[in-house]
Enzyme design. Structure first.
Site, PDB file in Angstrom:
ATOM      1  N   SER A 140       0.862  -1.187   0.000  1.00 40.11           N
ATOM      2  CA  SER A 140       0.000   0.000   0.000  1.00 40.11           C
ATOM      3  C   SER A 140       0.890   1.226   0.000  1.00 40.11           C
ATOM      4  O   SER A 140       2.042   1.164   0.440  1.00 40.11           O
ATOM      5  CB  SER A 140      -0.869   0.032   1.255  1.00 40.11           C
ATOM      6  OG  SER A 140      -0.090   0.395   2.393  1.00 40.11           O
ATOM      7  N   ASP A 141       0.385   2.335  -0.484  1.00 43.94           N
ATOM      8  CA  ASP A 141       1.059   3.591  -0.193  1.00 43.94           C
ATOM      9  C   ASP A 141       0.920   3.821   1.321  1.00 43.94           C
ATOM     10  O   ASP A 141       0.141   3.152   1.991  1.00 43.94           O
ATOM     11  CB  ASP A 141       0.447   4.735  -1.002  1.00 43.94           C
ATOM     12  CG  ASP A 141       1.460   5.861  -1.214  1.00 43.94           C
ATOM     13  OD1 ASP A 141       2.379   6.007  -0.389  1.00 43.94           O
ATOM     14  OD2 ASP A 141       1.323   6.611  -2.200  1.00 43.94           O
ATOM     15  N   CYS A 142       1.720   4.761   1.858  1.00 44.72           N
ATOM     16  CA  CYS A 142       1.841   4.808   3.313  1.00 44.72           C
ATOM     17  C   CYS A 142       0.597   5.361   3.981  1.00 44.72           C
ATOM     18  O   CYS A 142       0.200   6.489   3.729  1.00 44.72           O
ATOM     19  CB  CYS A 142       3.124   5.533   3.686  1.00 44.72           C
ATOM     20  SG  CYS A 142       4.516   4.555   3.071  1.00 44.72           S
TER      21      CYS A 142
END
Ligand SMILES: *[C@@H]1O[C@H](CO)[C@@H](O)[C@H](O)[C@H]1NC(C)=O
Ligand SMILES: *[C@@H]1O[C@H](CO)[C@@H](O)[C@H](O)[C@H]1NC(C)=O
Ligand SMILES: *[C@@H]1O[C@H](CO)[C@@H](O)[C@H](O)[C@H]1NC(C)=O
Ligand SMILES: *[C@@H]1O[C@H](CO)[C@@H](O)[C@H](O)[C@H]1NC(C)=O
Ligand SMILES: *[C@@H]1O[C@H](CO)[C@@H](O)[C@H](O)[C@H]1NC(C)=O
Length: 796
Positions: free
Chosen positions: A300-302
């Site tokens: 995932s993106d953060c």
């Protein structure tokens, strides 16, 4: 969510903490042959297959240990001798400061290349590959000192649909083809090591699945809005048609996965037609894994998992968010949601242990391919890389070469450039970027080997010619909030024989989390330029722009007193040298814009409108050179040279045959039969690579040797698919030509991919009728006819 992020950072600091402050790091590794024999488990046995080893490893973890592996700060499992691992590293344009990278000790720096938006302008796939190779060599060298991980969340291959996007600098611009070719070559450079085999001990030739550095293509998909007016990337729901998704937003990701064989992919913050990207089963699992054959891990993106409940309430509880992403196909959570809520999700039976195991297989397979369980890294491929391999002369030369190849000459009034007078020259270098250093590194930067600022670059170029160089910043920085330094700049211009104006943007205008509202030069910069040009009173003036995204410099384009305009992107550590070399003709600019530049009135367009195609009923003009119906300031592909190039020969077939109808199966496995359209599948052999050959001869008529990138476009029949592009880039090749020389460039195309157009249903078809192939002003008609027995012409 702020608290979530802080928590996550604290957790990371805990894991890496003790070491982070010391000078000397120790590289910890699993499966140490000289360590305790009871820690040599079957997963350490390199005679077994990766699959068997991964299964063995996972079978030894208890449920808590499993859950701890699902986040970017994967915990140690000391009873199995497995150290902690930080997945999050960055290498966008050289090794970058990031959670896993700690510059210092014997590895304090790394080579800093131009930002991708500038490297893209070189249209040179070999250069992109070499930048990837050097980045991974330096990355391995830093890893061997215990100071970094070996998985990078690079490259960023989203297309830059709108010039205001703050992260345009990270991308390859607006064209899906350029983004695709870059993805393939940069990823191979990062992952596959040196092709030239000059360091045999470092070639993982015994096992081609071994990775030098794991690359990660991001941000999947339709992600190119950070913060604009009331919109932000966490809440943004991108409304995208199937047609735009297939032919604009997804091609670079498909190439990255299928051809580039990337071992990582990142799902983005935004929603796509209502569904958060990291929870999109259809795209992550059906498209990426099943259709494209992806074998790596999806991160995932953060905090893109946290937001699914905490920000947008798409999931009723955090445990539901956990189950949505794990069921969709996401493997790793940058953040802590999976660490904190997976156990509860298990208890609520929203997920099950076998599902966790499936994700762990994807994660540990990549770590296995990186050699993390093969024993002492110093005995393995790349194990001998160290400080001596970082910032070498060759690596730094490549950084300079990349900038030199990429500069774009936007204007050259009466061929005033390059400047020939050098001896005794009184040169004024003026502007907020006249002595730019860190500003040249854009974002996702590391600590460069050194800087050559523009001022230093000009001093070097003129060093043997007894120059006088006058420096005036004109503004205190690129924001240029006040005008009090302008009079001194005017005075400098009055004293000089010639003036270089170094203007543009900085991270204060465009960066992650910051989109622009205006395309104009910030603050008083335009006033500074006008005042200096006035003061120069007819003496030569050249304007150099440092920026990621396009700037409306139409005032300068129209002002005959400004003889030259050069766009230098964010050119990396050697940028100032490249700029000075270009102004004085030590290099002949050959870059071409990877993104169209627009007038300020483009900002009237709603940035949240994701449609690529124009809409006559609303007056929406469409986006990028493929669809924009308005007039750009400079179109995609624009770029001048000090030489003149022409196309002396263009050879391609006059006609091709579409195959018989019974062969028509689409890549999406939907059979399509339409009266004048053929849906083709490249894998089924009906339409093969290289079955359409185009030969173009290029000649350099000019006085100087130089590089020229041949851009080959195609245009479908006007009566073809509804929403077909005005034209589209199908291939490109950069050539170097001495003055008077001529060279043949051969393009081998796949007619289905390169002449195809995507319909409203998201299916690519090839229209029957007259297609046009174009380079420059040369147009060639190619008729695609329905096959019938007895025709003598070539069949696709
Ligand atoms: C490693 O695996 C191979 C192949 O399965 C096996 O023959 C060998 O005995 C194993 N070595 C050890 C030390 O277990
Ligand atoms: C493993 O992690 C635990 C918990 O964070 C820590 O106490 C321990 O020191 C670590 N062990 C090693 C060998 O790093
Ligand atoms: C230009 O920048 C360099 C690097 O930051 C610095 O060392 C130098 O002093 C600056 N020169 C001037 C004239 O300000
Ligand atoms: C935007 O400005 C340019 C330059 O002035 C002009 O040519 C163009 O027609 C304008 N476009 C719109 C939509 O107003
Ligand atoms: C154009 O916009 C109108 C009004 O919003 C909409 O009804 C129509 O579907 C759009 N047409 C296309 C081709 O997107």
């Amino acid at each position: 969510m702020k608290t979530v992020m802080v928590w996550c950072i604290l957790f990371g600091v805990l894991l890496l903490g003790i070491q982070a402050f010391g000078e000397d790091y120790k590289l910890e590794y699993a499966c140490d042959p000289d360590g305790p024999p009871n820690l040599l488990f079957p997963f350490c046995n390199t005679s077994m297959s990766d699959e068997e080893r991964v299964m063995d490893l996972i079978s030894r973890l208890n449920i808590n240990e499993k859950i701890e592996q699902l986040i970017n700060t994967a915990a140690n499992v000391s009873r199995l001798g497995i150290p902690a691992y930080q997945w999050w590293g960055e290498g966008l344009h050289g090794v970058a400061d990031s959670p896993s990278v700690h510059f210092g000790g014997s590895t304090p720096t790394a080579t800093s290349f131009p930002l991708p938006i500038l490297s893209a302008a070189s249209f040179n796939r070999h250069l992109w590959n070499r930048i990837g190779q050097v980045t991974s060599t330096e990355g391995r060298a830093i890893f061997n000192q215990g100071r970094s991980g070996i998985s990078y969340w690079s490259p960023n291959i989203n297309i830059a649909r709108d010039p205001r996007w703050g992260r345009t600098q990270e991308t390859l611009g607006e064209d899906p083809k350029v983004s695709s070719v870059y993805a393939v070559h940069f990823v191979k450079g990062l992952q596959e090591g040196d092709y030239d085999h000059s360091r045999p001990q470092d070639v993982a030739s015994e096992n081609p699945r071994r990775l030098k550095i794991s690359a990660c293509c991001k941000h999947f998909t339709a992600h190119d809005l950070d913060a604009w007016k009331d919109y932000d990337r966490n809440h943004f729901d991108a409304k995208v048609t199937q047609q735009d998704l297939e032919d604009s937003y997804n091609p670079s990701f498909k190439s990255c996965v299928k051809e580039g064989q990337s071992s990582g992919l990142m799902c983005s913050y935004n929603r796509l037609n209502g569904i958060p990207m990291c929870a999109d089963y259809e795209l992550l699992t059906l498209t990426v894994r099943n259709q494209w054959g992806f074998e790596g891990y999806i991160t995932s993106d953060c905090d893109a998992v946290a937001l699914i409940h905490d920000y947008i309430y798409y999931a009723p509880t955090p445990e539901d968010a956990v189950s949505y992403v794990m069921l969709a196909g996401m493997d790793l959570n940058c953040g802590s949601t999976l660490l904190v809520h997976s156990l509860a999700a298990l208890e609520r039976k929203l997920i099950w242990e076998g599902l966790i195991d499936m994700h762990l297989r994807n994660l540990f397979s990549v770590r296995m391919r990186l050699g993390m369980f093969d024993g002492n890294p110093s005995t393995l491929p790349y194990g001998s890389l160290g400080p001596a391999d970082i910032c070498t002369d060759a690596n730094q030369d490549l950084a300079l070469e990349a900038a030199r190849q990429s500069l774009v000459l936007l204007k050259n009034e009466k061929k005033a450039l390059p400047w020939k007078k050098m001896h005794g020259l009184k040169l004024a270098v003026i502007g907020p970027h006249a002595n730019a250093s860190i500003e040249m590194l854009g974002n996702y930067e590391g600590i460069p080997c050194k800087y050559v600022t523009p001022l230093q670059g000009f001093s070097t170029v003129l060093s043997k010619h007894s120059p006088t160089i006058i420096y005036q910043p004109g503004c205190s920085d690129a924001t240029c909030a006040d005008s009090h330094l302008i009079p001194a700049a005017e005075e400098a211009a009055e004293q000089a024989d010639a003036v270089v104006l170094m203007v543009g943007l900085s991270q204060a205008q465009e960066k992650e989390g910051r989109d622009r509202i205006s395309l104009l030069l910030p603050g008083h910069q335009q006033a500074l330029v006008s005042a200096v040009v006035e003061a120069a009173a007819g003496r030569p003036v050249v304007l150099v722009i440092l920026s990621g995204g396009p700037v409306d410099v139409s005032f300068a384009n129209e002002d005959p007193r400004i003889q030259g305009i050069v766009w230098a992107g964010y050119p990396g550590q050697a940028g100032g040298q490249a700029v000075a070399d270009a102004v004085f003709g030590l290099v002949n600019p050959g870059g071409r814009l990877p993104q169209s530049w627009y007038y300020e009135n483009y900002t009237n367009i709603d940035m949240s409108n994701m449609n690529m195609r124009p809409n006559a009923s609303t007056g929406y003009p469409g986006r990028t050179y493929r669809f924009f119906t308005g007039t750009p300031l400079y179109e995609f592909g624009y770029g001048l040279s000090y030489s003149d190039f022409s196309y002396t020969r263009f050879a391609a077939p006059q006609s091709l045959m579409a195959p018989p109808l019974r062969h028509q199966l689409c890549s999406s496995d939907k059979a399509v039969i339409k009266s004048n359209l053929y849906c083709l599948d490249r894998e089924k052999g009906a339409c093969k690579d290289s079955s359409l050959q185009v030969t173009v001869s290029v000649r350099n008529h000019g006085p100087l040797s130089g590089d020229h990138s041949v851009l080959l476009y195609s245009k479908p029949p006007s009566s073809g698919v509804d929403g077909a592009p005005l034209k589209q880039l199908v291939s490109f090749e950069r050539v170097h030509l001495e003055s008077g020389a001529e060279q043949e460039v051969v393009f081998k195309l796949n007619p289905c991919e390169d002449l195809g157009t995507v319909g409203h249903d998201g299916i690519r078809t090839v229209a029957l009728g007259v297609h046009t192939l174009m380079v420059g002003a040369v147009h060639h008609s190619l008729i695609i006819e329905e096959w019938s027995p007895g025709y003598g012409v070539e069949s696709i």
